[in-house]
Design an enzyme around this catalytic site. Structure first.
Site, short mmCIF file in Angstrom:
data_model
loop_
_atom_site.label_atom_id
_atom_site.label_comp_id
_atom_site.label_asym_id
_atom_site.label_seq_id
_atom_site.Cartn_x
_atom_site.Cartn_y
_atom_site.Cartn_z
N ARG A 1 -7.67 -8.38 2.77
CA ARG A 1 -9.13 -8.29 2.99
C ARG A 1 -9.83 -9.57 2.57
O ARG A 1 -10.84 -9.96 3.17
CB ARG A 1 -9.70 -7.07 2.23
CG ARG A 1 -9.49 -5.78 3.00
CD ARG A 1 -10.13 -4.59 2.34
NE ARG A 1 -10.10 -3.45 3.25
CZ ARG A 1 -10.29 -2.19 2.89
NH1 ARG A 1 -10.51 -1.88 1.63
NH2 ARG A 1 -10.25 -1.22 3.78
N LYS B 1 -7.53 9.69 0.58
CA LYS B 1 -8.96 10.00 0.73
C LYS B 1 -9.13 11.23 1.62
O LYS B 1 -9.66 11.14 2.74
CB LYS B 1 -9.71 8.80 1.31
CG LYS B 1 -9.82 7.62 0.35
CD LYS B 1 -10.58 6.47 0.99
CE LYS B 1 -10.76 5.32 0.02
NZ LYS B 1 -11.31 4.13 0.67
N GLY C 1 -7.11 -0.49 3.64
CA GLY C 1 -6.75 -1.40 2.55
C GLY C 1 -5.32 -1.19 2.09
O GLY C 1 -4.52 -2.14 2.03
N GLY D 1 -11.18 4.13 6.92
CA GLY D 1 -12.12 5.16 7.36
C GLY D 1 -12.97 4.68 8.54
O GLY D 1 -13.19 5.43 9.51
N1 LIG Z 1 1.70 12.29 -1.69
C1 LIG Z 1 0.83 11.46 -2.28
N2 LIG Z 1 0.39 11.72 -3.54
C2 LIG Z 1 -0.47 10.87 -4.15
N3 LIG Z 1 -0.97 9.75 -3.58
C3 LIG Z 1 -0.58 9.47 -2.34
C4 LIG Z 1 0.33 10.30 -1.63
N4 LIG Z 1 0.52 9.74 -0.42
C5 LIG Z 1 -0.23 8.63 -0.36
N5 LIG Z 1 -0.90 8.45 -1.52
C6 LIG Z 1 -1.81 7.35 -1.88
O1 LIG Z 1 -2.77 7.12 -0.89
C7 LIG Z 1 -3.38 5.86 -1.16
C8 LIG Z 1 -3.92 5.24 0.09
O2 LIG Z 1 -4.82 6.13 0.73
P1 LIG Z 1 -6.17 5.67 1.44
O3 LIG Z 1 -6.70 6.86 2.15
O4 LIG Z 1 -7.05 4.98 0.47
O5 LIG Z 1 -5.62 4.63 2.54
P2 LIG Z 1 -6.16 3.21 2.99
O6 LIG Z 1 -5.18 2.61 3.91
O7 LIG Z 1 -6.49 2.37 1.77
O8 LIG Z 1 -7.49 3.54 3.75
P3 LIG Z 1 -8.99 3.08 3.37
O9 LIG Z 1 -9.07 1.64 3.71
O10 LIG Z 1 -9.86 3.98 4.15
O11 LIG Z 1 -9.12 3.29 1.88
C9 LIG Z 1 -2.28 5.04 -1.81
O12 LIG Z 1 -2.74 4.57 -3.05
C10 LIG Z 1 -1.10 6.02 -1.98
O13 LIG Z 1 -0.46 5.92 -3.23
O1 LIG Z 2 -11.42 1.01 1.59
C1 LIG Z 2 -12.23 1.28 2.49
O2 LIG Z 2 -11.93 1.98 3.48
C2 LIG Z 2 -13.61 0.68 2.43
O3 LIG Z 2 -13.69 -0.31 1.45
C3 LIG Z 2 -14.65 1.75 2.22
O4 LIG Z 2 -14.45 2.39 0.98
P1 LIG Z 2 -15.00 3.89 0.74
O5 LIG Z 2 -14.11 4.79 1.53
O6 LIG Z 2 -14.92 4.10 -0.74
O7 LIG Z 2 -16.42 3.89 1.26
#
Ligand SMILES: Nc1ncnc2c1ncn2[C@@H]1O[C@H](COP(=O)(O)OP(=O)(O)OP(=O)(O)O)[C@@H](O)[C@H]1O
Ligand SMILES: O=C(O)[C@H](O)COP(=O)(O)O
Length: 397
Positions: free
Chosen positions: A37, A198, A355, A378
């Site tokens: 990022r 999330k 991310g 998201g």
């Molecule tokens: N079974 C699980 N138990 C606990 N944590 C988990 C599990 N599977 C995945 N994760 C966690 O999910 C996190 C990532 O989820 P997240 O929804 O933030 O994805 P992202 O790619 O960062 O999307 P965004 O950019 O929207 O945040 C990681 O830190 C990972 O450890």
């Molecule tokens: O990690 C993301 O998807 C963006 O930085 C937005 O974060 P948020 O889901 O906490 O609004």
């Protein structure tokens, strides 16, 4: 495509430019563990700085819920950014008020300063007029380069655009162009993989997504919520039990739309959430009450890979397991490598975002082979759903 003004239209020389970026990077013990990022926002920062603009960076980190929180400070990001940028980056430990005003007024043309986490103030997420005014007083021009936060109608992502001449940054522009090119008219079958942690903020998106894709593979914490909704006991797993009705409604919507829902059939479980924790693979129906699902098991991965073999287009947000902790990265790494291989062979258009998802693809050595890797998670899913993104819409106004 470009229905908003870009940096080509902006006069930034000698101006204080409030530049919204997404620095919500994966971090462990104060160390940035994936720099994607940061890398993506460098071109916009450089362009404004080289044109003689005074760059005032606005960003959020984590979800501190409107209160200062030392664990969610952006301070550790400033030196990493400075090194990658190749020029000093100042830091102000508040994004509004006298501290911020003092640092911003001392800036010279071309200087860059990062202001502390905007979410340390309640007004950010509420898009509160007084907070927007306080931010706006620090700038002459507003540039939004945070496509990955554009699904939030927050003060720094939406509110500011009503107050200052507003432009899209280069990354915002590039993300929208790349997503339109890769997914504007996707070749079917389209398979979406949605995992991660999330759950509450993403589950609603799945309701619409199932009408746009042919199969929805659910992994990570999201899968636990769907398994629990089917009456399967997930022990101490990350799971939002109160979303069971929503999960069941999504399964019904998928059936009606002809979209297959693919859930894990086996799981890697442990009793501790730490590297090297004793783990075993069990059927999803056999998760003990004191254990947590931390990854999808090998049978589940095989099913995911079979779906990838059938797909012409892949859309992926959210890891299939807690990939940052060994050995719970296996399912994510295996599926990422399989998708990369299919993409290299010209059989699949693969677009991934988020991310942690990007960090996971980097960890798997797969990112470079994907057709496109977005910084957005998201926001990417909402874009995919066809929803207007407030941070993008306001730039068009
Ligand atoms: N079974 C699980 N138990 C606990 N944590 C988990 C599990 N599977 C995945 N994760 C966690 O999910 C996190 C990532 O989820 P997240 O929804 O933030 O994805 P992202 O790619 O960062 O999307 P965004 O950019 O929207 O945040 C990681 O830190 C990972 O450890
Ligand atoms: O990690 C993301 O998807 C963006 O930085 C937005 O974060 P948020 O889901 O906490 O609004």
């Amino acid at each position: 495509m470009t229905t908003f003004k870009t940096l080509d239209d902006a006069d930034v020389t000698g101006k204080r430019v409030l530049l919204r970026v997404d620095l919500n990077v994966p971090m462990k013990d104060g160390v940035v563990t994936d720099k994607t990022r940061i890398e993506r926002v460098l071109p916009t920062i450089r362009e404004i700085s080289e044109k003689g603009g005074r760059v005032v960076l606005l960003a959020h980190f984590g979800r501190p819920k409107g209160k200062p929180n030392a664990d969610m400070s952006l301070a550790p990001v400033a030196p990493v950014l400075a090194e990658m940028l190749g020029q000093p980056v100042g830091f102000a430990d508040d994004c509004v008020g006298p501290v911020a005003a003092g640092i911003v007024s001392a800036l010279k043309d071309g200087n860059v300063v990062l202001l502390e986490n905007t979410r340390f103030h309640e007004g950010e997420e509420k898009n509160a007029p007084d907070f927007v005014d306080a931010l706006a007083s620090l700038g002459d021009v507003y540039v939004n380069d945070a496509f990955s936060a554009a699904h939030r109608a927050h003060a720094s992502t939406e509110g500011l655009a009503h107050h200052l001449p507003s432009y899209a940054g280069r990354t915002m522009q590039a993300e929208l162009e790349a997503l339109e090119k890769g997914l504007g008219n996707p070749e079917r079958p389209v398979v979406a993989v949605v995992g991660g942690a999330k759950v509450s903020s993403k589950i609603d998106l799945l309701q619409n997504l199932v009408s746009r894709v042919d199969a929805l593979v659910i992994g990570g914490g999201m899968a636990n919520t769907f398994l629990a909704a089917q009456g399967i006991s997930v022990g101490k797993s990350l799971c939002e039990h109160d979303l069971a009705d929503t999960a069941r409604a999504i399964v019904e919507a998928a059936k009606a739309a002809g979209c297959a829902i693919v859930l894990p059939v086996d799981a890697v479980i442990a009793r501790e959430f730490k590297a090297g924790a004793a783990s075993e693979t069990v059927d999803v129906h056999a998760v003990p009450d004191d254990a947590m699902i931390l990854d999808a098991g090998p049978k589940s991965v095989e099913t995911v890979n079979q779906w990838l073999d059938k797909a012409k287009t892949l859309v992926w947000n959210g890891p299939l397991g807690a990939f940052e902790i060994q050995p719970f990265d296996k399912a994510t790494v295996a599926a990422a490598r399989h998708a990369a291989e299919l993409t290299r062979a010209g059989k699949l258009v693969s677009v991934a975002g988020g991310g942690d998802t990007v960090a996971a693809l980097n960890q798997a050595g797969a990112a470079a082979d994907f057709s496109y890797v977005s910084t957005a998670g998201g926001a990417f899913l909402e874009w995919m759903e066809g929803k207007p993104l407030p941070g993008v819409e306001v730039l068009k106004a």
